[in-house]
Every structure is written in C-alpha cells, then in structure tokens.
Design a protein around this motif. Structure first.
Motif, PDB file in Angstrom:
ATOM      1  N   ALA A   1      35.271  36.349  24.676  1.00  0.00           N
ATOM      2  CA  ALA A   1      35.840  37.023  25.839  1.00  0.00           C
ATOM      3  C   ALA A   1      36.604  36.020  26.691  1.00  0.00           C
ATOM      4  O   ALA A   1      36.344  34.812  26.639  1.00  0.00           O
ATOM      5  CB  ALA A   1      34.729  37.662  26.655  1.00  0.00           C
ATOM      6  N   PRO A   2      37.569  36.498  27.485  1.00  0.00           N
ATOM      7  CA  PRO A   2      38.303  35.569  28.360  1.00  0.00           C
ATOM      8  C   PRO A   2      37.361  34.864  29.337  1.00  0.00           C
ATOM      9  O   PRO A   2      36.410  35.458  29.841  1.00  0.00           O
ATOM     10  CB  PRO A   2      39.278  36.484  29.104  1.00  0.00           C
ATOM     11  N   VAL A   3      37.624  33.577  29.562  1.00  0.00           N
ATOM     12  CA  VAL A   3      36.826  32.816  30.522  1.00  0.00           C
ATOM     13  C   VAL A   3      37.623  32.451  31.766  1.00  0.00           C
ATOM     14  O   VAL A   3      37.041  32.055  32.785  1.00  0.00           O
ATOM     15  CB  VAL A   3      36.273  31.531  29.873  1.00  0.00           C
ATOM     16  N   GLU A   4      38.940  32.578  31.688  1.00  0.00           N
ATOM     17  CA  GLU A   4      39.778  32.186  32.809  1.00  0.00           C
ATOM     18  C   GLU A   4      41.178  32.745  32.593  1.00  0.00           C
ATOM     19  O   GLU A   4      41.611  32.940  31.460  1.00  0.00           O
ATOM     20  CB  GLU A   4      39.843  30.654  32.892  1.00  0.00           C
ATOM     21  N   GLU A   5      41.863  33.028  33.710  1.00  0.00           N
ATOM     22  CA  GLU A   5      43.257  33.434  33.627  1.00  0.00           C
ATOM     23  C   GLU A   5      44.040  32.685  34.698  1.00  0.00           C
ATOM     24  O   GLU A   5      43.694  32.739  35.876  1.00  0.00           O
ATOM     25  CB  GLU A   5      43.394  34.943  33.840  1.00  0.00           C
ATOM     26  N   ARG A   6      45.054  31.944  34.284  1.00  0.00           N
ATOM     27  CA  ARG A   6      45.880  31.186  35.228  1.00  0.00           C
ATOM     28  C   ARG A   6      47.154  30.718  34.548  1.00  0.00           C
ATOM     29  O   ARG A   6      47.227  30.651  33.322  1.00  0.00           O
ATOM     30  CB  ARG A   6      45.134  29.976  35.793  1.00  0.00           C
ATOM     31  N   ASP A   7      48.136  30.404  35.354  1.00  0.00           N
ATOM     32  CA  ASP A   7      49.378  29.790  34.877  1.00  0.00           C
ATOM     33  C   ASP A   7      50.006  30.561  33.717  1.00  0.00           C
ATOM     34  O   ASP A   7      50.546  29.979  32.776  1.00  0.00           O
ATOM     35  CB  ASP A   7      49.129  28.334  34.460  1.00  0.00           C
ATOM     36  N   GLY A   8      49.909  31.886  33.779  1.00  0.00           N
ATOM     37  CA  GLY A   8      50.571  32.716  32.791  1.00  0.00           C
ATOM     38  C   GLY A   8      49.848  32.877  31.480  1.00  0.00           C
ATOM     39  O   GLY A   8      50.412  33.460  30.540  1.00  0.00           O
ATOM     40  N   VAL A   9      48.606  32.388  31.377  1.00  0.00           N
ATOM     41  CA  VAL A   9      47.844  32.552  30.136  1.00  0.00           C
ATOM     42  C   VAL A   9      46.429  33.035  30.441  1.00  0.00           C
ATOM     43  O   VAL A   9      45.884  32.810  31.519  1.00  0.00           O
ATOM     44  CB  VAL A   9      47.769  31.251  29.306  1.00  0.00           C
ATOM     45  N   ARG A  10      45.876  33.707  29.469  1.00  0.00           N
ATOM     46  CA  ARG A  10      44.470  34.110  29.477  1.00  0.00           C
ATOM     47  C   ARG A  10      43.747  33.186  28.512  1.00  0.00           C
ATOM     48  O   ARG A  10      44.149  33.043  27.345  1.00  0.00           O
ATOM     49  CB  ARG A  10      44.349  35.577  29.062  1.00  0.00           C
ATOM     50  N   ILE A  11      42.692  32.536  28.976  1.00  0.00           N
ATOM     51  CA  ILE A  11      42.007  31.505  28.201  1.00  0.00           C
ATOM     52  C   ILE A  11      40.688  32.051  27.672  1.00  0.00           C
ATOM     53  O   ILE A  11      39.859  32.561  28.427  1.00  0.00           O
ATOM     54  CB  ILE A  11      41.770  30.244  29.056  1.00  0.00           C
ATOM     55  N   HIS A  12      40.516  31.952  26.356  1.00  0.00           N
ATOM     56  CA  HIS A  12      39.310  32.420  25.679  1.00  0.00           C
ATOM     57  C   HIS A  12      38.590  31.235  25.048  1.00  0.00           C
ATOM     58  O   HIS A  12      39.227  30.268  24.617  1.00  0.00           O
ATOM     59  CB  HIS A  12      39.669  33.383  24.537  1.00  0.00           C
ATOM     60  N   GLU A  13      37.294  31.325  24.922  1.00  0.00           N
ATOM     61  CA  GLU A  13      36.597  30.421  24.025  1.00  0.00           C
ATOM     62  C   GLU A  13      36.935  30.817  22.596  1.00  0.00           C
ATOM     63  O   GLU A  13      37.151  32.001  22.298  1.00  0.00           O
ATOM     64  CB  GLU A  13      35.085  30.476  24.252  1.00  0.00           C
ATOM     65  N   VAL A  14      37.005  29.831  21.709  1.00  0.00           N
ATOM     66  CA  VAL A  14      37.334  30.097  20.315  1.00  0.00           C
ATOM     67  C   VAL A  14      36.542  29.145  19.434  1.00  0.00           C
ATOM     68  O   VAL A  14      36.148  28.048  19.878  1.00  0.00           O
ATOM     69  CB  VAL A  14      38.864  29.931  20.075  1.00  0.00           C
TER      70      VAL A  14
END
Length: 323
Positions: A55-68
């Motif tokens: 699941a997403p862990v953070e959203e900033r600077d135009g991207v959604r960041i997920h653990e992978v």
C-alpha cells in the motif's frame, strides 16, 4: 585545493589539486573482466523477480510511494520503494541506488529527476530492514568485506546484481517504460559504475561521489568510510588485491558507453577524491563534463546550495539524454 577546517587526522583533499585529480587513471582490467561481468549479468537476467507492491506509504513531489519487494540472484527477496506518478502514466523510469547508510525510506531521492517518472529505489542485500539477509552483516565496515576472499562470493558483485534485478522488477511493474536512468551516490555510485557497462536497459546515468574507484590507490589512502575496513583487511590479507581488480568502479567506467554525469568532490573524508575522479576520468571521450563538488560526506556552509545546483544539473542532464 578545497580547504575546510576539520578534525580528521588526515587531509580529506589528499594533497591533490583539481588538475591533479583530473589525471588520476583507472587500473587496467583483468583479462577476463568482461567475461566475469557478462556472466553475472546474464544470471541476473534469468531471475524471475516476482515484484510485490504494498500500500502507499507517502505521497509527495508528484509521486505516490509504495513499499516494494522483489527477488534477486540467489533467491533472496529484497525490499525498497516504488515511486509512481500521482497522475497519468509514467513517461520515464529510474533505478536509484543508495549509499552505505542503507534505505529505510525514499528520502532525498524524491523528487525524481524528471516529472511523470516511475522509479524503483531498492535496498541491496544486507542493507536496511527490508533487505536483511542471514549471514550478511548490515554495518558498512563488515558488509564491504563479506565474501571478499573470492570474486564469486564477494557481496559487492551480488549488490550489483540487485540493481539489475531492480531494473527487471521495474519493467515488470511498469511495462510501458523504455530505457531507464540510473542514479547512485557514494556506495550506490560505485555499484552503478559496475552495473552500467553490461546492461543496455540503461540509457543514461548520474553518479555522485562514487566509491570503489582505483582500488590500488584507495588502499594507500586513509578514510572514514568503508574503504578503511578494506585497507585494514588488506594489511592482513594482501592477496585480496586480486579480487578487488574485478570490482573497481574506475575500471568498469572505462567500458561505459551511455552518457554519464559524474559529480566528484575535491574534499571527502569518507570516499577519497582521487578514486572518485578516477571514475570520471575513465569515461570515454565526449562524456559530460564533471559536476565538481567542493566537498562530499562533509557538511559545510555551501552544502545546501551545492545540493540544489546538483539537483538542477541532474534534471537538465536527464531531460537531454532520457526524455
């Protein structure tokens, strides 16, 4: 020479002027250098990386960041982060290698160099909570020595393969991506230089204060980074020089054929500048001019400005060579 007040028992400029640094050579490769690395690359390309996105862990600077996570050579599952555009499909892709501090978050590697980009930010084996492997030390001083008795067991080679497998995982997760960009700083810069000559999925790269450049010279230079651990080991095991020849970032850089922007520092207590410049100097004629920093691994009054200027230069570089 860069001059900073410091408390180190050695000169982090190592007595070199910029002009002298621009003449530091790369060691000649062993006769089977290319065969060794091509075999390692082919093995990495055979890996089914089976990436899994959380699941997403953070959203900033135009991207959604997920653990992978994804599989790499030896069947190990590694962690990291996947950055995807918040709006629309990704037009560009990056693999971003970390320094010897590991990777437990996306950190300053986001924002990405270009808008509308996707990136896989792996934590290589043994580093960070998501990539801890039984038997591989997680602290840099011990990690850099793991398996060093043989070129076939040295962890640095496996970490390079982790970057190749990260590229495979990114292409599986975002199939529409074309050629990728590669970024690496310090430890990640050295890994990047070792990875680039063999993998034509990368079209451009940016390496900041790269380590592992000109091992014969590095073994003579005191430092505060992982190189000091290698120096101490070498004093007791001089035969290790035969292994290190296969993991020299400057030697590998002489075989890089994609545009590569190197940002070496004039003053650096952790990664001796002569080794950093050896990586840049080995690049083929016509390579981008180096983006020279006054200092690396050392906070000073101009640090923030230098970081900003490098970020801007990196964006311009990839806009020209990857967009």
């Amino acid at each position: 020479m860069a001059a900073f007040a410091h408390g180190f028992p050695f000169d982090p400029a190592y007595g070199h002027t910029r002009e002298e640094l621009l003449r530091v050579p790369a060691p000649a490769p062993p006769a089977d250098f290319g065969a060794f690395w091509r075999s390692a690359y082919e093995a990495a390309r055979q890996v089914d990386t089976a990436p899994e996105v959380g699941a997403p862990v953070e959203e900033r600077d135009g991207v959604r960041i997920h653990e992978v996570s994804y599989l790499s050579v030896g069947g190990v599952r590694l962690g990291g982060f996947l950055a995807l555009p918040t709006e629309g499909p990704a037009a560009h892709g990056f693999v971003i290698a970390h320094g010897y501090g590991g990777r437990d978050h996306a950190g300053p590697d986001v924002p990405l160099p270009l808008p509308r980009s996707a990136a896989l930010l792996p934590a290589v084996r043994g580093m960070s909570s998501g990539s801890l492997i039984p038997g591989i030390p997680s602290d840099s001083a011990a990690h850099v020595l793991h398996g060093i008795a043989s070129r076939d067991s040295y962890v640095i080679g496996e970490c390079v393969a982790d970057l190749w497998c990260a590229a495979s995982a990114l292409h599986e997760l975002v199939p529409a991506l074309g050629p990728l960009g590669l970024l690496g700083e310090s430890f990640g810069g050295g890994l990047g230089a070792l990875a680039l000559p063999w993998d034509d999925r990368f079209a451009a790269a940016q390496l900041t204060v790269p380590t592992f450049g000109n091992h014969p010279l590095r073994l003579t230079l005191p430092c505060t980074g992982s190189g000091e651990s290698v120096r101490a080991h070498h004093r007791e095991h001089p035969e290790v020089t035969a292994v290190l020849r296969y993991f020299d970032a400057a030697t590998a850089a002489s075989l890089i054929r994609v545009p590569t922007l190197v940002a070496p520092a004039l003053f650096d207590p952790a990664v001796p500048p002569p080794g950093q410049f050896a990586v840049y100097n080995a690049l083929p004629p016509g390579s981008p001019e180096p983006h020279v920093l006054s200092a690396g691994h050392f906070e000073h009054a101009g640090t923030e400005k230098e970081r900003r200027l490098l970020t801007e230069a990196c964006a311009r570089f990839f806009a020209e060579h990857l967009a």
